[in-house]
Design a protein around this motif. Structure first.
Motif, mmCIF file in Angstrom:
data_model
loop_
_atom_site.group_PDB
_atom_site.id
_atom_site.type_symbol
_atom_site.label_atom_id
_atom_site.label_comp_id
_atom_site.label_asym_id
_atom_site.label_seq_id
_atom_site.Cartn_x
_atom_site.Cartn_y
_atom_site.Cartn_z
ATOM 1 N N SER A 193 0.865 -1.181 0.000
ATOM 2 C CA SER A 193 0.000 0.000 0.000
ATOM 3 C C SER A 193 0.902 1.232 0.000
ATOM 4 O O SER A 193 1.696 1.427 0.921
ATOM 5 C CB SER A 193 -0.892 -0.016 1.240
ATOM 6 O OG SER A 193 -1.579 1.199 1.386
ATOM 7 N N PRO A 194 0.816 2.088 -1.017
ATOM 8 C CA PRO A 194 1.750 3.214 -1.132
ATOM 9 C C PRO A 194 1.494 4.305 -0.102
ATOM 10 O O PRO A 194 0.384 4.464 0.406
ATOM 11 C CB PRO A 194 1.502 3.734 -2.542
ATOM 12 C CG PRO A 194 0.091 3.356 -2.840
ATOM 13 C CD PRO A 194 -0.131 2.039 -2.149
ATOM 14 N N THR A 195 2.547 5.049 0.188
ATOM 15 C CA THR A 195 2.440 6.212 1.063
ATOM 16 C C THR A 195 2.561 7.476 0.213
ATOM 17 O O THR A 195 3.045 7.430 -0.914
ATOM 18 C CB THR A 195 3.549 6.210 2.125
ATOM 19 O OG1 THR A 195 4.824 6.277 1.464
ATOM 20 C CG2 THR A 195 3.491 4.933 2.961
ATOM 21 N N HIS A 196 2.104 8.592 0.754
ATOM 22 C CA HIS A 196 2.192 9.883 0.051
ATOM 23 C C HIS A 196 2.747 10.915 1.032
ATOM 24 O O HIS A 196 2.050 11.819 1.479
ATOM 25 C CB HIS A 196 0.817 10.299 -0.481
ATOM 26 C CG HIS A 196 0.304 9.415 -1.571
ATOM 27 N ND1 HIS A 196 -0.476 8.306 -1.327
ATOM 28 C CD2 HIS A 196 0.492 9.460 -2.925
ATOM 29 C CE1 HIS A 196 -0.764 7.705 -2.477
ATOM 30 N NE2 HIS A 196 -0.195 8.388 -3.450
ATOM 31 N N GLY B 233 7.423 6.073 -2.026
ATOM 32 C CA GLY B 233 6.849 5.313 -0.919
ATOM 33 C C GLY B 233 6.590 3.865 -1.262
ATOM 34 O O GLY B 233 6.233 3.068 -0.388
ATOM 35 N N SER B 234 6.787 3.500 -2.534
ATOM 36 C CA SER B 234 6.614 2.114 -2.966
ATOM 37 C C SER B 234 7.969 1.576 -3.434
ATOM 38 O O SER B 234 8.592 2.145 -4.331
ATOM 39 C CB SER B 234 5.590 2.011 -4.097
ATOM 40 O OG SER B 234 4.328 2.449 -3.647
ATOM 41 N N ASN B 235 8.406 0.495 -2.826
ATOM 42 C CA ASN B 235 9.750 -0.030 -3.036
ATOM 43 C C ASN B 235 9.757 -1.082 -4.142
ATOM 44 O O ASN B 235 9.178 -2.164 -3.998
ATOM 45 C CB ASN B 235 10.253 -0.628 -1.711
ATOM 46 C CG ASN B 235 11.711 -0.984 -1.754
ATOM 47 O OD1 ASN B 235 12.164 -1.729 -2.619
ATOM 48 N ND2 ASN B 235 12.466 -0.454 -0.799
ATOM 49 N N LEU B 236 10.441 -0.790 -5.238
ATOM 50 C CA LEU B 236 10.497 -1.716 -6.369
ATOM 51 C C LEU B 236 11.245 -3.000 -6.022
ATOM 52 O O LEU B 236 10.938 -4.067 -6.560
ATOM 53 C CB LEU B 236 11.152 -1.027 -7.573
ATOM 54 C CG LEU B 236 10.272 -0.024 -8.324
ATOM 55 C CD1 LEU B 236 11.091 0.749 -9.342
ATOM 56 C CD2 LEU B 236 9.110 -0.730 -9.006
ATOM 57 N N LEU C 262 -2.729 1.444 -8.675
ATOM 58 C CA LEU C 262 -4.007 2.171 -8.616
ATOM 59 C C LEU C 262 -4.112 3.013 -7.350
ATOM 60 O O LEU C 262 -4.739 4.072 -7.342
ATOM 61 C CB LEU C 262 -5.183 1.201 -8.748
ATOM 62 C CG LEU C 262 -5.455 0.162 -7.671
ATOM 63 C CD1 LEU C 262 -6.367 0.706 -6.581
ATOM 64 C CD2 LEU C 262 -6.059 -1.098 -8.267
ATOM 65 N N SER C 263 -3.477 2.531 -6.267
ATOM 66 C CA SER C 263 -3.517 3.282 -5.014
ATOM 67 C C SER C 263 -2.515 4.432 -5.011
ATOM 68 O O SER C 263 -2.694 5.410 -4.274
ATOM 69 C CB SER C 263 -3.231 2.346 -3.830
ATOM 70 O OG SER C 263 -4.127 1.251 -3.820
ATOM 71 N N GLU C 264 -1.461 4.311 -5.813
ATOM 72 C CA GLU C 264 -0.477 5.393 -5.939
ATOM 73 C C GLU C 264 -1.155 6.704 -6.341
ATOM 74 O O GLU C 264 -0.731 7.785 -5.940
ATOM 75 C CB GLU C 264 0.572 5.026 -6.991
ATOM 76 C CG GLU C 264 1.661 4.087 -6.523
ATOM 77 C CD GLU C 264 2.770 4.805 -5.771
ATOM 78 O OE1 GLU C 264 2.587 5.987 -5.410
ATOM 79 O OE2 GLU C 264 3.812 4.178 -5.525
ATOM 80 N N LEU C 265 -2.207 6.608 -7.131
ATOM 81 C CA LEU C 265 -2.872 7.802 -7.651
ATOM 82 C C LEU C 265 -3.728 8.520 -6.613
ATOM 83 O O LEU C 265 -4.142 9.654 -6.823
ATOM 84 C CB LEU C 265 -3.742 7.427 -8.862
ATOM 85 C CG LEU C 265 -3.049 6.635 -9.980
ATOM 86 C CD1 LEU C 265 -4.034 6.340 -11.102
ATOM 87 C CD2 LEU C 265 -1.836 7.378 -10.517
#
Length: 414
Positions: free
Chosen positions: A290-293, A323-326, A351-354
């Motif tokens: 789940s990404p962070t902003h 915030g999202s680790n590849l 989709l959550s990155e947006l």
């Protein structure tokens, strides 16, 4: 003579009344006995106690080749949100953004539209029929708990009020029971999936995090008999670049790179899956990170904020924040590719990155308490840009999960 006849009639009426009272009393005793001992006469069952085959229409079927994780967010003000915050009594303060003072409600009205197909409308009764006599369990951290609460609210809002439900807290589990279907939706706290010193359901905040890389034994006692398992583990690993690890003995603790530790941990979990899970009766899902902003300069160059005051999604569909680790995504792909059983990936990250607008920001809580007025005036340090408001983004994760369960049901049952 008349007096004698009157006395006789009175005696007869008294006897009849006495017999009537005794009969009613005996009937009540008998009925109470039957109810308490579950024998003989039973109350009329609910219509939902009888199994009804789930019919999956063409409109509810995901078209071949359609990637439900690729698409766009569409403004939907009429049929979204799928439930109202105030009508779901199972939400914790961490997610009740409107109740906590958030004034804008735009974040609740966005619908995920995959490219090339449509997601089926969530139907709580159909889901319950698919879950009849089964257990569905979300496993992970507080972000995963938000997905659990979202699912509970989606079900609660779309089934008749006559259907009996209950929520029990059995640390480290929460169990939402749907009585007529003998089904449960559960949550299990395991932020690292493997064992750690942060496994206590409420007292888990520690400065020096320590994980036991080679064991899920304590947790797996609760996982073994579950029909549908949805795992997630990410944000707790991202506290620092390194993490303390052990292989059992507290006398031998090492500090190693987080990504190296994550790979070993996921391999331990995968080995347990391969040796324990029955693919013919159990389904396993893994939710990607789940990404962070946390840094607004990533989507709005030149700024120095975070998710605070954001009210619209990011328009660039390929946006990817730091915030999202590849590396973590790559490790997950490697480990799952080695499994002999199937694990369905819920790739919710892009989709959550947006959705930089979907976080509680200053309308959440910290350490179990809502922010003070002083803390709210300092969003740079206190805004929660990790968790999600409900209704909100996690509802979409569950809509996709529902669509995949419906698709699988159609293939194997219809």
């Amino acid at each position: 003579m008349t007096t004698t006849r009157q006395h006789q009639r009175m005696r007869l009426l008294f006897r009849l009344s006495l017999v009537s009272v005794l009969t009613v009393g005996a009937s009540r005793v008998a009925l109470d006995y039957l109810r308490n001992n579950d024998v003989g006469i039973k109350l009329m069952p609910s219509e939902y106690t009888i199994r009804v085959p789930v019919e999956v229409s063409e409109e509810e079927t995901i078209e071949d080749g359609c990637d439900v994780f690729k698409g766009r967010w569409v403004w939907e003000n009429e049929s979204y949100p799928l439930y109202e915050e105030e009508n779901c009594p199972f939400l914790v303060k961490q997610t009740t953004c409107l109740r906590n003072g958030r004034r804008d409600s735009f974040y609740r009205h966005w619908r995920w539209q995959p490219d090339g197909c449509d997601l089926p409308r969530f139907n709580g009764i159909k889901l319950m029929e698919m879950l009849r006599d089964k257990r569905l369990m979300f496993v992970g951290d507080s972000v995963q708990r938000g997905m659990f609460e979202s699912m509970v609210c989606l079900v609660h809002s779309s089934i008749p009020s006559s259907v009996k439900t209950s929520l029990r807290r059995i640390p480290p589990r929460k169990v939402f029971k749907i009585e007529e279907f003998n089904a449960s939706i559960e949550y299990y706290w395991a932020p690292f999936i493997i064992e750690s010193i942060s496994d206590h359901a409420t007292n888990h905040t520690v400065h020096k995090r320590l994980v036991r890389l080679n064991s899920v034994a304590k947790h797996s006692q609760e996982w073994g008999g579950v029909d549908i398992l949805i795992f997630e583990s990410y944000i707790w690993w991202m506290y620092k670049p390194t993490i303390n690890v052990t292989y059992g003995s507290l006398d031998k603790i090492e500090e190693i790179n987080v990504t190296a530790a994550y790979r070993v941990a996921l391999q331990t979990w995968a080995n347990w899956l391969d040796s324990t899970m029955n693919p013919s009766t159990q389904k396993i899902f893994f939710v990607t990170m789940s990404p962070t902003h946390l840094w607004s300069w990533e989507w709005r160059p030149g700024t120095n904020g975070n998710c605070f005051n954001e009210t619209r999604p990011i328009k660039e569909s390929s946006y990817w924040g730091t915030g999202s680790n590849l590396d973590i995504m790559g490790i997950l792909e490697d480990i799952l590719g080695q499994l002999t059983i199937n694990v369905t990936v819920l790739n919710i990250t892009q989709l959550s990155e947006l959705r930089k607008d979907g976080h509680p920001s200053i309308y959440g809580e910290r350490k179990g308490k809502l922010l003070t007025k002083e803390q709210k005036l300092d969003p740079k340090n206190y805004a929660d840009c990790i968790h999600w408001c409900l209704p909100g983004v996690p509802d979409t994760w569950n809509e996709i999960l529902y669509a995949l369960l419906l698709q699988d049901y159609r293939v194997h049952v219809q």
